[in-house]
Motif scaffolding. Structure first.
Motif, PDB file in Angstrom:
ATOM      1  N   LEU A   1       6.464   1.459  -7.397  1.00  0.00           N
ATOM      2  CA  LEU A   1       5.422   0.500  -7.754  1.00  0.00           C
ATOM      3  C   LEU A   1       5.997  -0.903  -7.991  1.00  0.00           C
ATOM      4  N   GLY A   2       7.017  -0.980  -8.856  1.00  0.00           N
ATOM      5  CA  GLY A   2       7.565  -2.285  -9.201  1.00  0.00           C
ATOM      6  C   GLY A   2       8.450  -2.870  -8.116  1.00  0.00           C
ATOM      7  N   GLY A   3       9.304  -2.029  -7.532  1.00  0.00           N
ATOM      8  CA  GLY A   3      10.267  -2.531  -6.554  1.00  0.00           C
ATOM      9  C   GLY A   3       9.694  -2.740  -5.176  1.00  0.00           C
ATOM     10  N   THR A   4       8.796  -1.858  -4.754  1.00  0.00           N
ATOM     11  CA  THR A   4       8.274  -1.946  -3.385  1.00  0.00           C
ATOM     12  C   THR A   4       6.878  -2.539  -3.342  1.00  0.00           C
ATOM     13  N   ALA A   5       5.932  -1.919  -4.054  1.00  0.00           N
ATOM     14  CA  ALA A   5       4.543  -2.380  -3.981  1.00  0.00           C
ATOM     15  C   ALA A   5       4.388  -3.814  -4.471  1.00  0.00           C
ATOM     16  N   ILE A   6       5.233  -4.230  -5.423  1.00  0.00           N
ATOM     17  CA  ILE A   6       5.085  -5.561  -6.025  1.00  0.00           C
ATOM     18  C   ILE A   6       6.168  -6.527  -5.526  1.00  0.00           C
ATOM     19  N   TRP A   7       7.446  -6.184  -5.787  1.00  0.00           N
ATOM     20  CA  TRP A   7       8.523  -7.119  -5.449  1.00  0.00           C
ATOM     21  C   TRP A   7       8.691  -7.292  -3.949  1.00  0.00           C
TER      22      TRP A   7
ATOM     23  N   VAL B   1       0.839  -1.204   0.000  1.00  0.00           N
ATOM     24  CA  VAL B   1       0.000   0.000   0.000  1.00  0.00           C
ATOM     25  C   VAL B   1       0.874   1.254   0.000  1.00  0.00           C
ATOM     26  N   ILE B   2       1.900   1.267   0.841  1.00  0.00           N
ATOM     27  CA  ILE B   2       2.781   2.437   0.916  1.00  0.00           C
ATOM     28  C   ILE B   2       3.489   2.660  -0.419  1.00  0.00           C
ATOM     29  N   GLY B   3       4.024   1.566  -1.003  1.00  0.00           N
ATOM     30  CA  GLY B   3       4.694   1.687  -2.294  1.00  0.00           C
ATOM     31  C   GLY B   3       3.756   2.146  -3.386  1.00  0.00           C
ATOM     32  N   SER B   4       2.507   1.639  -3.367  1.00  0.00           N
ATOM     33  CA  SER B   4       1.529   2.044  -4.371  1.00  0.00           C
ATOM     34  C   SER B   4       1.168   3.513  -4.223  1.00  0.00           C
ATOM     35  N   PHE B   5       0.974   3.954  -2.978  1.00  0.00           N
ATOM     36  CA  PHE B   5       0.587   5.346  -2.743  1.00  0.00           C
ATOM     37  C   PHE B   5       1.667   6.312  -3.232  1.00  0.00           C
ATOM     38  N   ILE B   6       2.908   6.073  -2.833  1.00  0.00           N
ATOM     39  CA  ILE B   6       3.982   6.985  -3.236  1.00  0.00           C
ATOM     40  C   ILE B   6       4.222   6.897  -4.736  1.00  0.00           C
ATOM     41  N   GLY B   7       4.155   5.681  -5.292  1.00  0.00           N
ATOM     42  CA  GLY B   7       4.331   5.527  -6.738  1.00  0.00           C
ATOM     43  C   GLY B   7       3.268   6.250  -7.535  1.00  0.00           C
ATOM     44  N   LEU B   8       2.013   6.171  -7.090  1.00  0.00           N
ATOM     45  CA  LEU B   8       0.926   6.861  -7.790  1.00  0.00           C
ATOM     46  C   LEU B   8       1.022   8.375  -7.612  1.00  0.00           C
TER      47      LEU B   8
ATOM     48  N   PRO C   1      17.844  -7.379   3.902  1.00  0.00           N
ATOM     49  CA  PRO C   1      18.577  -6.147   3.547  1.00  0.00           C
ATOM     50  C   PRO C   1      18.003  -5.453   2.308  1.00  0.00           C
ATOM     51  N   LEU C   2      17.572  -6.241   1.303  1.00  0.00           N
ATOM     52  CA  LEU C   2      17.014  -5.648   0.093  1.00  0.00           C
ATOM     53  C   LEU C   2      15.700  -4.937   0.387  1.00  0.00           C
ATOM     54  N   VAL C   3      14.848  -5.583   1.176  1.00  0.00           N
ATOM     55  CA  VAL C   3      13.559  -4.992   1.504  1.00  0.00           C
ATOM     56  C   VAL C   3      13.738  -3.747   2.363  1.00  0.00           C
ATOM     57  N   VAL C   4      14.648  -3.814   3.327  1.00  0.00           N
ATOM     58  CA  VAL C   4      14.918  -2.645   4.170  1.00  0.00           C
ATOM     59  C   VAL C   4      15.474  -1.499   3.330  1.00  0.00           C
ATOM     60  N   GLY C   5      16.352  -1.827   2.379  1.00  0.00           N
ATOM     61  CA  GLY C   5      16.906  -0.792   1.502  1.00  0.00           C
ATOM     62  C   GLY C   5      15.818  -0.099   0.695  1.00  0.00           C
ATOM     63  N   LEU C   6      14.879  -0.874   0.168  1.00  0.00           N
ATOM     64  CA  LEU C   6      13.778  -0.282  -0.585  1.00  0.00           C
ATOM     65  C   LEU C   6      12.863   0.545   0.313  1.00  0.00           C
ATOM     66  N   PHE C   7      12.709   0.103   1.569  1.00  0.00           N
ATOM     67  CA  PHE C   7      11.855   0.864   2.474  1.00  0.00           C
ATOM     68  C   PHE C   7      12.502   2.206   2.825  1.00  0.00           C
ATOM     69  N   VAL C   8      13.818   2.207   2.993  1.00  0.00           N
ATOM     70  CA  VAL C   8      14.534   3.471   3.218  1.00  0.00           C
ATOM     71  C   VAL C   8      14.376   4.386   2.004  1.00  0.00           C
ATOM     72  N   PHE C   9      14.439   3.788   0.824  1.00  0.00           N
ATOM     73  CA  PHE C   9      14.211   4.560  -0.405  1.00  0.00           C
ATOM     74  C   PHE C   9      12.823   5.191  -0.391  1.00  0.00           C
ATOM     75  N   LEU C  10      11.832   4.445   0.086  1.00  0.00           N
ATOM     76  CA  LEU C  10      10.479   4.996   0.185  1.00  0.00           C
ATOM     77  C   LEU C  10      10.437   6.199   1.121  1.00  0.00           C
ATOM     78  N   LEU C  11      11.174   6.130   2.217  1.00  0.00           N
ATOM     79  CA  LEU C  11      11.199   7.258   3.148  1.00  0.00           C
ATOM     80  C   LEU C  11      11.780   8.495   2.478  1.00  0.00           C
ATOM     81  N   VAL C  12      12.843   8.308   1.691  1.00  0.00           N
ATOM     82  CA  VAL C  12      13.434   9.430   0.957  1.00  0.00           C
ATOM     83  C   VAL C  12      12.430   9.989  -0.043  1.00  0.00           C
ATOM     84  N   CYS C  13      11.721   9.091  -0.731  1.00  0.00           N
ATOM     85  CA  CYS C  13      10.694   9.535  -1.683  1.00  0.00           C
ATOM     86  C   CYS C  13       9.589  10.312  -0.975  1.00  0.00           C
ATOM     87  N   SER C  14       9.244   9.879   0.228  1.00  0.00           N
ATOM     88  CA  SER C  14       8.221  10.595   0.988  1.00  0.00           C
ATOM     89  C   SER C  14       8.672  12.015   1.284  1.00  0.00           C
TER      90      SER C  14
END
Length: 256
Positions: free
Chosen positions: A52-58, A20-27, A216-229
């Motif tokens: 969308l692809g890296g966080t919301a899906i993968w 949901v978080i990845g979809s929201f920021i991606g949209l 580590p990969l998932v945490v890295g993408l989540f940190v990326f989401l925080l930067v995007c936020s």
């Protein structure tokens, strides 16, 4: 033999939340693409595709996989195939968003939906192929077909959302729906999984454990989401043609 919820509801709820978080920021990024000019026309779809692809899906897929267990054998993940499964949905979402940003119409929406949906379901089964265990994994064709249909519909709906929705509340509602769709695709595919154990259970399996490789990969993408936020919060909200209206008004005043 197979347990899809080895950690209880922790992994499905966590996977849904991240989706949901990845979809929201991606949209939200995709919304900005509509009025972007210059270099921004490349930045916004790239960021949207990663979210969308890296966080919301993968990330959703592999967080859910942390709760997957096959009794009688450990499970290890091949790093190369796992990385490939992560890059694929990012790439197809970038292509689909680019197609929708250049000349959006219903035909392009369907084409982009097929491209993105095919990439999403391919990601799922490449991710499954990355798993090494003392046994052979089988997939029920019926559930493969159902997961494919859900992926195609979910991808098309996501692209329609990126094309049509403007309000933040509407995008949040769309993200909640997207999280349900991505989770449904994943668990539908997983319900069709069967494993035939091998007798050679003493052999050492190649690859890494889910926690060692995926976390580590998932945490890295989540940190990326925080930067995007932060980018979304600090950036100037897009207002279509507001700059043009201001320039036009000043021109009238100067000539008045």
């Amino acid at each position: 033999m197979i347990d899809h919820f080895n950690t209880g509801l922790l992994t499905p709820i966590g996977a849904y939340g991240v989706s949901v978080i990845g979809s929201f920021i991606g949209l939200m990024f995709a919304r900005r693409l509509r009025t972007a000019t210059g270099a921004a026309r490349w930045w916004w779809p790239a960021l949207s595709a990663i979210c969308l692809g890296g966080t919301a899906i993968w990330s959703m897929h592999f967080i859910a996989m942390l709760g997957f267990q096959v009794h009688g054998t450990p499970v290890r993940y091949d790093a190369g195939l796992t990385m490939a499964s992560g890059l694929l949905p990012i790439f197809v979402m970038a292509v689909a968003l680019f197609l929708m940003s250049t000349k959006p119409n219903n035909t392009r929406l369907l084409i982009s939906g097929v491209i993105a949906g095919s990439g999403i379901v391919s990601m799922h089964y490449i991710g499954m192929a990355s798993m090494n265990m003392h046994g052979e994994m089988h997939h029920d064709p019926l559930f493969v077909a159902l997961a494919t249909v859900i992926a195609l519909v979910a991808a098309t709906v996501a692209l329609w959302f990126s094309w049509r929705l403007r309000g933040t509340i509407s995008i949040l509602a769309a993200a909640l729906v997207m999280g349900v769709a991505v989770s449904a695709m994943h668990y539908t595919g997983m319900l069709g999984v069967d494993v035939t154990l091998s007798e050679r259970t003493a052999d050492t399996l190649a690859g890494s454990t889910g926690i060692d490789l995926l976390l580590p990969l998932v945490v890295g993408l989540f940190v990326f989401l925080l930067v995007c936020s932060l980018l979304l919060m600090l950036g100037v909200e897009d207002r279509p043609h507001s700059g043009e209206r201001g320039s036009h008004r000043r021109s009238i005043e100067n000539h008045g």
